[in-house]
Design a protein around this motif. Structure first.
Motif, PDB file in Angstrom:
ATOM      1  N   GLN A  19       1.672  -6.972   5.380  1.00  0.00           N
ATOM      2  CA  GLN A  19       1.903  -7.636   3.979  1.00  0.00           C
ATOM      3  C   GLN A  19       0.091  -8.009   3.396  1.00  0.00           C
ATOM      4  N   SER A  20      -0.598  -7.294   4.134  1.00  0.00           N
ATOM      5  CA  SER A  20      -2.125  -7.586   3.714  1.00  0.00           C
ATOM      6  C   SER A  20      -2.183  -7.138   2.513  1.00  0.00           C
ATOM      7  N   PHE A  21      -3.308  -7.736   1.674  1.00  0.00           N
ATOM      8  CA  PHE A  21      -3.763  -7.388   0.182  1.00  0.00           C
ATOM      9  C   PHE A  21      -4.332  -5.921   0.375  1.00  0.00           C
ATOM     10  N   ILE A  42       4.085   2.254  -5.094  1.00  0.00           N
ATOM     11  CA  ILE A  42       5.080   2.118  -5.876  1.00  0.00           C
ATOM     12  C   ILE A  42       5.812   0.751  -5.424  1.00  0.00           C
ATOM     13  N   GLU A  43       5.339   0.036  -4.631  1.00  0.00           N
ATOM     14  CA  GLU A  43       5.911  -1.385  -4.227  1.00  0.00           C
ATOM     15  C   GLU A  43       6.582  -1.925  -5.554  1.00  0.00           C
ATOM     16  N   PRO A  44       7.916  -2.243  -5.745  1.00  0.00           N
ATOM     17  CA  PRO A  44       8.467  -2.694  -6.914  1.00  0.00           C
ATOM     18  C   PRO A  44       7.956  -3.744  -7.537  1.00  0.00           C
ATOM     19  N   GLU A  45       7.332  -4.655  -6.793  1.00  0.00           N
ATOM     20  CA  GLU A  45       6.569  -5.812  -7.434  1.00  0.00           C
ATOM     21  C   GLU A  45       5.499  -5.423  -8.198  1.00  0.00           C
ATOM     22  N   TYR A  46       4.762  -4.365  -7.761  1.00  0.00           N
ATOM     23  CA  TYR A  46       3.589  -3.916  -8.539  1.00  0.00           C
ATOM     24  C   TYR A  46       4.083  -3.094  -9.888  1.00  0.00           C
TER      25      TYR A  46
END
Length: 101
Positions: A19-21, A42-46
């Motif tokens: 979960q690191s930035f 392509i993380e959905p949140e991004y």
């Protein structure tokens, strides 16, 4: 409808669940770093955010072309389009990936 099923290798799973930035990876050729990085981008949140930007840098033009080919295979199903020189991948949300070498 095309459905891609992705089962990460143990190394990729470790990277993707972190979960690191920022994520820094290394290792020999063929370890799955590129693919894990493409999945992370392509993380959905991004990817649904219109102001999301990513910068992809590769060592040379050949490496960048290979990255783009792999990415478009994966991102095409998300409605991504590539344009411009230097290349840019645009998503329907307005998110953009800019690239260079």
């Amino acid at each position: 409808m095309n459905q891609v099923i992705f089962k990460p290798q143990p190394y990729q799973e470790k990277v993707l669940l972190n979960q690191s930035f920022e994520k820094l990876t290394g290792g020999s050729r063929g370890g799955g770093k590129t693919f894990a990085g493409q999945m992370w981008l392509i993380e959905p949140e991004y990817i649904k955010h219109p102001q999301y930007r990513a910068l992809i840098l590769r060592k040379d033009a050949v490496d960048l072309e290979d990255w783009i080919d792999r990415a478009m295979f994966m991102y095409g199903g998300l409605g991504a389009k590539i344009k411009g020189q230097p290349p840019e991948i645009n998503f329907p949300s307005g998110a953009k990936f800019r690239m260079g070498h």
